[in-house]
Design an enzyme around this catalytic site. Sequence first.
Site, PDB file in Angstrom:
ATOM      1  N   SER A 173       0.796  -1.225   0.000  1.00 51.73           N
ATOM      2  CA  SER A 173       0.000   0.000   0.000  1.00 51.73           C
ATOM      3  C   SER A 173       0.831   1.278   0.000  1.00 51.73           C
ATOM      4  O   SER A 173       0.310   2.335  -0.336  1.00 51.73           O
ATOM      5  CB  SER A 173      -0.952  -0.001   1.195  1.00 51.73           C
TER       6      SER A 173
ATOM      7  N   HIS B 204      -5.598  -4.100  -1.925  1.00 50.05           N
ATOM      8  CA  HIS B 204      -5.405  -3.092  -2.983  1.00 50.05           C
ATOM      9  C   HIS B 204      -5.381  -3.709  -4.373  1.00 50.05           C
ATOM     10  O   HIS B 204      -5.113  -3.022  -5.352  1.00 50.05           O
ATOM     11  CB  HIS B 204      -4.103  -2.316  -2.751  1.00 50.05           C
TER      12      HIS B 204
ATOM     13  N   LYS C 100     -12.324  -0.663  -0.576  1.00 53.86           N
ATOM     14  CA  LYS C 100     -11.455   0.119  -1.479  1.00 53.86           C
ATOM     15  C   LYS C 100     -12.076   0.115  -2.884  1.00 53.86           C
ATOM     16  O   LYS C 100     -13.020   0.859  -3.111  1.00 53.86           O
ATOM     17  CB  LYS C 100     -10.040  -0.439  -1.415  1.00 53.86           C
TER      18      LYS C 100
HETATM   19  C1  LIG Z   1      -2.915  -4.068   2.578  1.00 53.00           C
HETATM   20  C2  LIG Z   1      -4.145  -3.808   3.382  1.00 53.00           C
HETATM   21  N1  LIG Z   1      -4.754  -4.849   3.996  1.00 53.00           N
HETATM   22  C3  LIG Z   1      -5.874  -4.667   4.735  1.00 53.00           C
HETATM   23  C4  LIG Z   1      -6.429  -3.424   4.884  1.00 53.00           C
HETATM   24  C5  LIG Z   1      -7.658  -3.278   5.740  1.00 53.00           C
HETATM   25  O1  LIG Z   1      -8.800  -3.170   4.963  1.00 53.00           O
HETATM   26  P1  LIG Z   1     -10.091  -2.413   5.554  1.00 53.00           P
HETATM   27  O2  LIG Z   1      -9.877  -0.961   5.306  1.00 53.00           O
HETATM   28  O3  LIG Z   1     -11.222  -2.990   4.783  1.00 53.00           O
HETATM   29  O4  LIG Z   1     -10.151  -2.731   7.000  1.00 53.00           O
HETATM   30  C6  LIG Z   1      -5.840  -2.327   4.259  1.00 53.00           C
HETATM   31  C7  LIG Z   1      -6.489  -0.990   4.361  1.00 53.00           C
HETATM   32  O5  LIG Z   1      -6.279  -0.075   4.956  1.00 53.00           O
HETATM   33  C8  LIG Z   1      -4.665  -2.508   3.500  1.00 53.00           C
HETATM   34  O6  LIG Z   1      -4.054  -1.468   2.924  1.00 53.00           O
END
Ligand SMILES: Cc1ncc(COP(=O)(O)O)c(C=O)c1O
Length: 392
Positions: free
Chosen positions: A181, A209, A240
């Site tokens: 990310s 992502h 997302k």
């Molecule tokens: C790589 C990654 N995994 C998991 C998440 C968590 O997802 P959520 O926003 O649906 O809790 C995020 C988001 O912030 C993320 O960037």
Amino acid sequence: MSDPLAYLKEELAALEEQGIRQHPRVLEGEQRARTRFDGRDVVNLASNNYLGLAAHPRLKEAASRAAAELGAGSGAVRTIAGTMSAHLELERRFAEFKGAERALMFQAGFTANAGTVAAILTKEDVIVSDELNHASIIDGARLSRAQIKVYAHKDVDAASALLAESADARRRLLITDGVFSMDGDIAPLPGLVEAAENAGAIMMIDDAHASGVLGETGRGTVEHFGLHGRVDIQVGTLSKAIGVLGGFIAGPDHLIEWLVNRGRPFLFSTSAPPAVVAACVAALDVMRDEPERLRRLWDRTRFFKEGLSGLGFDTGISETPITPVIAGDETKAVELSRGLWDEGVFTPAVVFPTVARGKARVRTIVTADHSEEDLGDALAAFERVGRKLGLI
Ligand SMILES: Cc1ncc(COP(=O)(O)O)c(C=O)c1O
């Protein structure tokens, strides 16, 4: 009277002094490519709304209808009285989307990751994890009490070596983000899958992502690399590209049935309300019916990346719509973010400890909703601010 929490004021002051205290900006309209935050109209390069679905009319309509017909809340955890047919419909659709036997919805991507890792491993086990994996994987790994072994970012040989040296563990899990990310680079999944298969380890990927973004039809990293059937656990988020809220695990029936029985966020936290679930189903419909959104996302991404590198910015190793613009030291990144804000472009600064020292940056995310004019305006602002700060 004394305040036993007073120490937090000092901790907050320390964060402020280091420039890392959070002051979230306030969105005053819909999540769109051009929108209003804190009273200012900006080109928005800060969201994860990759396909522009967060304010799509079909999602809004589905959410309104579900709220009108089924109410505002689900009223219970899934295992007691909170399973609605809408949840099951969404799970069936998501399993189909991921090419998996079955899928299970969680309240967030965070709880899907953390709840699953913690539910399938114990202290006799070993987790082999990329050093840049998401916080939710790290928290799940800690909760599981398994031994955590971290390999250098994307280093398949190092991951294989850690799996080999852990051969006497009861079970081994190899886990990676699909798209990272902060840098927007893609995991070397073919090599990792082979390493896991050779070791007889479980392979798990967090496609937060990548779902809706990577692969011919947006099904994620597995589709991108043509590795169908070779990844045991796929994690997705509904928050997302899908534009709403929630998390997913996709995998074999016995994994999902285990999580229904032992996944703590599933067991001990109320299920998603009907409006959220219905909007997610509508998002999957839109992704099927409007494939041009995915093409547009990548066209715009290429346009913006070429623009940034043409201006001479350091955009790191990104391969996806997440493009960092690396400024170097913390102050420069904050000044870049602030300068862009003054020019009407919202790109948050990302500094240590989220990224390594000397790699502070602003992070940009292009969406299918950005027009070339939006991105052209953003590039012009980048050029003016970048020159002023001596970055180009
Ligand atoms: C790589 C990654 N995994 C998991 C998440 C968590 O997802 P959520 O926003 O649906 O809790 C995020 C988001 O912030 C993320 O960037």
